[in-house]
Design a protein around this motif. Structure first.
Motif, PDB file in Angstrom:
ATOM      1  N   MET A 217       0.854  -1.174   0.000  1.00  0.00           N
ATOM      2  CA  MET A 217       0.000   0.000   0.000  1.00  0.00           C
ATOM      3  C   MET A 217       0.902   1.240   0.000  1.00  0.00           C
ATOM      4  SD  MET A 217      -3.095   1.001   2.634  1.00  0.00           S
ATOM      5  CE  MET A 217      -4.104  -0.407   2.300  1.00  0.00           C
ATOM      6  N   THR A 218       0.608   2.175  -0.885  1.00  0.00           N
ATOM      7  CA  THR A 218       1.410   3.394  -0.973  1.00  0.00           C
ATOM      8  C   THR A 218       1.173   4.274   0.242  1.00  0.00           C
ATOM      9  OG1 THR A 218      -0.273   4.670  -2.121  1.00  0.00           O
ATOM     10  CG2 THR A 218       1.230   3.349  -3.496  1.00  0.00           C
ATOM     11  N   SER A 219       2.085   5.198   0.452  1.00  0.00           N
ATOM     12  CA  SER A 219       1.978   6.120   1.581  1.00  0.00           C
ATOM     13  C   SER A 219       0.689   6.933   1.511  1.00  0.00           C
ATOM     14  CB  SER A 219       3.195   7.051   1.594  1.00  0.00           C
ATOM     15  OG  SER A 219       3.046   8.063   2.538  1.00  0.00           O
ATOM     16  N   ALA A 220       0.369   7.427   0.325  1.00  0.00           N
ATOM     17  CA  ALA A 220      -0.843   8.235   0.160  1.00  0.00           C
ATOM     18  C   ALA A 220      -2.091   7.408   0.439  1.00  0.00           C
ATOM     19  CB  ALA A 220      -0.897   8.820  -1.248  1.00  0.00           C
ATOM     20  N   ARG A 221      -2.114   6.160  -0.025  1.00  0.00           N
ATOM     21  CA  ARG A 221      -3.270   5.284   0.188  1.00  0.00           C
ATOM     22  C   ARG A 221      -3.413   4.946   1.672  1.00  0.00           C
ATOM     23  NH1 ARG A 221      -6.719   5.893  -3.035  1.00  0.00           N
ATOM     24  NH2 ARG A 221      -5.367   5.628  -4.780  1.00  0.00           N
ATOM     25  N   LEU A 222      -2.271   4.681   2.323  1.00  0.00           N
ATOM     26  CA  LEU A 222      -2.285   4.385   3.749  1.00  0.00           C
ATOM     27  C   LEU A 222      -2.791   5.591   4.535  1.00  0.00           C
ATOM     28  CD1 LEU A 222      -1.618   2.408   6.012  1.00  0.00           C
ATOM     29  CD2 LEU A 222       0.715   3.297   6.003  1.00  0.00           C
ATOM     30  N   ASN A 223      -2.341   6.793   4.156  1.00  0.00           N
ATOM     31  CA  ASN A 223      -2.836   8.021   4.797  1.00  0.00           C
ATOM     32  C   ASN A 223      -4.335   8.151   4.638  1.00  0.00           C
ATOM     33  OD1 ASN A 223      -0.288   8.808   5.592  1.00  0.00           O
ATOM     34  ND2 ASN A 223       0.032  10.157   3.853  1.00  0.00           N
ATOM     35  N   THR A 224      -4.831   7.842   3.460  1.00  0.00           N
ATOM     36  CA  THR A 224      -6.258   7.939   3.199  1.00  0.00           C
ATOM     37  C   THR A 224      -7.050   7.019   4.126  1.00  0.00           C
ATOM     38  OG1 THR A 224      -5.895   8.555   0.898  1.00  0.00           O
ATOM     39  CG2 THR A 224      -8.032   7.608   1.421  1.00  0.00           C
ATOM     40  N   VAL A 225      -6.598   5.788   4.259  1.00  0.00           N
ATOM     41  CA  VAL A 225      -7.292   4.821   5.117  1.00  0.00           C
ATOM     42  C   VAL A 225      -7.181   5.232   6.585  1.00  0.00           C
ATOM     43  CG1 VAL A 225      -7.289   2.418   5.906  1.00  0.00           C
ATOM     44  CG2 VAL A 225      -7.055   2.936   3.470  1.00  0.00           C
ATOM     45  N   LEU A 226      -5.978   5.599   7.009  1.00  0.00           N
ATOM     46  CA  LEU A 226      -5.796   5.992   8.410  1.00  0.00           C
ATOM     47  C   LEU A 226      -6.605   7.232   8.763  1.00  0.00           C
ATOM     48  CD1 LEU A 226      -1.963   5.357   8.927  1.00  0.00           C
ATOM     49  CD2 LEU A 226      -3.873   4.033   9.842  1.00  0.00           C
ATOM     50  N   LEU A 227      -6.599   8.217   7.881  1.00  0.00           N
ATOM     51  CA  LEU A 227      -7.346   9.438   8.173  1.00  0.00           C
ATOM     52  C   LEU A 227      -8.852   9.221   8.072  1.00  0.00           C
ATOM     53  CD1 LEU A 227      -4.953  12.053   6.606  1.00  0.00           C
ATOM     54  CD2 LEU A 227      -5.346  11.575   9.022  1.00  0.00           C
ATOM     55  N   GLY A 228      -9.279   8.316   7.201  1.00  0.00           N
ATOM     56  CA  GLY A 228     -10.697   7.948   7.197  1.00  0.00           C
ATOM     57  C   GLY A 228     -11.096   7.363   8.540  1.00  0.00           C
ATOM     58  N   ALA A 229     -10.220   6.540   9.105  1.00  0.00           N
ATOM     59  CA  ALA A 229     -10.475   5.969  10.434  1.00  0.00           C
ATOM     60  C   ALA A 229     -10.471   7.060  11.504  1.00  0.00           C
ATOM     61  CB  ALA A 229      -9.443   4.897  10.750  1.00  0.00           C
ATOM     62  N   VAL A 230      -9.595   8.040  11.359  1.00  0.00           N
ATOM     63  CA  VAL A 230      -9.555   9.148  12.322  1.00  0.00           C
ATOM     64  C   VAL A 230     -10.874   9.921  12.288  1.00  0.00           C
ATOM     65  CG1 VAL A 230      -8.475  11.381  12.855  1.00  0.00           C
ATOM     66  CG2 VAL A 230      -7.053   9.370  12.387  1.00  0.00           C
ATOM     67  N   TYR A 231     -11.374  10.230  11.091  1.00  0.00           N
ATOM     68  CA  TYR A 231     -12.661  10.930  10.996  1.00  0.00           C
ATOM     69  C   TYR A 231     -13.769  10.118  11.674  1.00  0.00           C
ATOM     70  CZ  TYR A 231     -10.712  14.237   7.589  1.00  0.00           C
ATOM     71  OH  TYR A 231      -9.974  15.209   6.970  1.00  0.00           O
ATOM     72  N   PHE A 232     -13.757   8.819  11.458  1.00  0.00           N
ATOM     73  CA  PHE A 232     -14.742   7.940  12.084  1.00  0.00           C
ATOM     74  C   PHE A 232     -14.624   7.992  13.612  1.00  0.00           C
ATOM     75  CE2 PHE A 232     -15.468   3.640  13.860  1.00  0.00           C
ATOM     76  CZ  PHE A 232     -16.851   3.603  13.734  1.00  0.00           C
ATOM     77  N   ILE A 233     -13.410   7.870  14.116  1.00  0.00           N
ATOM     78  CA  ILE A 233     -13.197   7.883  15.563  1.00  0.00           C
ATOM     79  C   ILE A 233     -13.615   9.224  16.159  1.00  0.00           C
ATOM     80  CG2 ILE A 233     -11.397   7.826  17.347  1.00  0.00           C
ATOM     81  CD1 ILE A 233      -9.990   5.699  15.515  1.00  0.00           C
ATOM     82  N   VAL A 234     -13.251  10.306  15.508  1.00  0.00           N
ATOM     83  CA  VAL A 234     -13.663  11.637  15.975  1.00  0.00           C
ATOM     84  C   VAL A 234     -15.187  11.712  16.039  1.00  0.00           C
ATOM     85  CG1 VAL A 234     -13.771  14.091  15.334  1.00  0.00           C
ATOM     86  CG2 VAL A 234     -11.585  12.867  15.263  1.00  0.00           C
TER      87      VAL A 234
ATOM     88  N   HIS B 271       0.529  18.210  -0.037  1.00  0.00           N
ATOM     89  CA  HIS B 271       1.143  19.280  -0.822  1.00  0.00           C
ATOM     90  C   HIS B 271       2.653  19.366  -0.585  1.00  0.00           C
ATOM     91  CE1 HIS B 271       1.489  23.123  -2.920  1.00  0.00           C
ATOM     92  NE2 HIS B 271       2.211  23.546  -1.902  1.00  0.00           N
ATOM     93  N   PHE B 272       3.048  19.469   0.681  1.00  0.00           N
ATOM     94  CA  PHE B 272       4.452  19.725   0.995  1.00  0.00           C
ATOM     95  C   PHE B 272       5.302  18.455   1.039  1.00  0.00           C
ATOM     96  CE2 PHE B 272       2.323  23.443   2.945  1.00  0.00           C
ATOM     97  CZ  PHE B 272       2.954  24.435   2.198  1.00  0.00           C
ATOM     98  N   ARG B 273       4.765  17.401   1.593  1.00  0.00           N
ATOM     99  CA  ARG B 273       5.569  16.182   1.769  1.00  0.00           C
ATOM    100  C   ARG B 273       5.512  15.275   0.534  1.00  0.00           C
ATOM    101  NH1 ARG B 273       8.741  14.600   6.302  1.00  0.00           N
ATOM    102  NH2 ARG B 273       9.144  12.402   5.992  1.00  0.00           N
ATOM    103  N   LEU B 274       4.290  14.977   0.081  1.00  0.00           N
ATOM    104  CA  LEU B 274       4.136  14.074  -1.058  1.00  0.00           C
ATOM    105  C   LEU B 274       4.202  14.792  -2.398  1.00  0.00           C
ATOM    106  CD1 LEU B 274       1.312  11.734   0.304  1.00  0.00           C
ATOM    107  CD2 LEU B 274       3.794  11.454   0.458  1.00  0.00           C
ATOM    108  N   ARG B 275       4.072  16.125  -2.359  1.00  0.00           N
ATOM    109  CA  ARG B 275       4.128  16.957  -3.565  1.00  0.00           C
ATOM    110  C   ARG B 275       3.095  16.522  -4.618  1.00  0.00           C
ATOM    111  NH1 ARG B 275       8.234  20.446  -3.297  1.00  0.00           N
ATOM    112  NH2 ARG B 275       9.971  20.001  -1.935  1.00  0.00           N
ATOM    113  N   SER B 276       1.909  16.232  -4.137  1.00  0.00           N
ATOM    114  CA  SER B 276       0.827  15.787  -5.015  1.00  0.00           C
ATOM    115  C   SER B 276       0.264  16.948  -5.824  1.00  0.00           C
ATOM    116  CB  SER B 276      -0.313  15.168  -4.184  1.00  0.00           C
ATOM    117  OG  SER B 276       0.137  14.053  -3.475  1.00  0.00           O
ATOM    118  N   ARG B 277      -0.117  16.646  -7.059  1.00  0.00           N
ATOM    119  CA  ARG B 277      -0.827  17.634  -7.883  1.00  0.00           C
ATOM    120  C   ARG B 277      -2.191  17.896  -7.253  1.00  0.00           C
ATOM    121  NH1 ARG B 277       0.632  13.936 -12.080  1.00  0.00           N
ATOM    122  NH2 ARG B 277      -1.566  13.420 -12.092  1.00  0.00           N
ATOM    123  N   ALA B 278      -2.799  19.003  -7.626  1.00  0.00           N
ATOM    124  CA  ALA B 278      -4.054  19.444  -7.010  1.00  0.00           C
ATOM    125  C   ALA B 278      -5.163  18.391  -7.134  1.00  0.00           C
ATOM    126  CB  ALA B 278      -4.506  20.765  -7.622  1.00  0.00           C
ATOM    127  N   THR B 279      -5.301  17.807  -8.305  1.00  0.00           N
ATOM    128  CA  THR B 279      -6.382  16.823  -8.475  1.00  0.00           C
ATOM    129  C   THR B 279      -6.131  15.563  -7.655  1.00  0.00           C
ATOM    130  OG1 THR B 279      -5.295  16.065 -10.500  1.00  0.00           O
ATOM    131  CG2 THR B 279      -7.148  17.577 -10.762  1.00  0.00           C
TER     132      THR B 279
END
Length: 140
Positions: A1-18, A58-66
């Motif tokens: 699993m890529t870093s961005a994908r892992l972040n997506t799953v982890l942060l989805g879980a964070v939103y759920f927990i919140v 933006h700063f760490r992964l340097r992802s494009r806007a889309t």
């Protein structure tokens, strides 16, 4: 699993927990004003998570806007889906008299109602960041 994908799953879980934790705290608040404060706190915490995700992309992964917007929207939508699933299971456990199709509809609508605005906000946020803090082009 890529870093961005892992972040997506982890942060989805964070939103759920919140959502779950602050929802429970709001139930125990006792007063309407106390409930409002806990719900507002959940919104503020979620906004910080959202902003941190945008900054990381933006700063760490340097992802494009889309790509950035898609990742943050997926995390938000996942959190909403998990909350809708929890609400559905809770209603089934309590033998709620509300029609179950409404809960099943929430499994689709909640992620859409949160994910689409999150995509727009993430895209606009990425474009603003690109204007105020130019970086090397590239990224995902």
């Amino acid at each position: 699993m890529t870093s961005a994908r892992l972040n997506t799953v982890l942060l989805g879980a964070v939103y759920f927990i919140v959502g779950v934790v602050f929802g429970e705290l709001a139930k125990w608040a006792g007063t309407e004003q106390g409930q409002h404060r806990w719900r507002l706190t959940a919104w503020v915490v979620s906004a910080f998570v959202f902003a941190a995700h945008i900054a990381h992309e933006h700063f760490r992964l340097r992802s494009r806007a889309t790509v950035l917007a898609l990742h943050v929207a997926q995390a938000v939508a996942l959190g909403a889906f998990l909350l809708a699933a929890a609400a559905t299971l809770h209603a089934m456990r309590l033998s709620s008299h509300a029609p179950y199709w409404l809960y099943l509809l929430a499994l689709v609508l909640w992620p859409l109602m949160t994910g689409v605005p999150a995509f727009v906000a993430g895209f606009v946020g990425a474009k603003v960041l690109a204007l105020v803090s130019p970086r090397e082009s590239g990224g995902h």
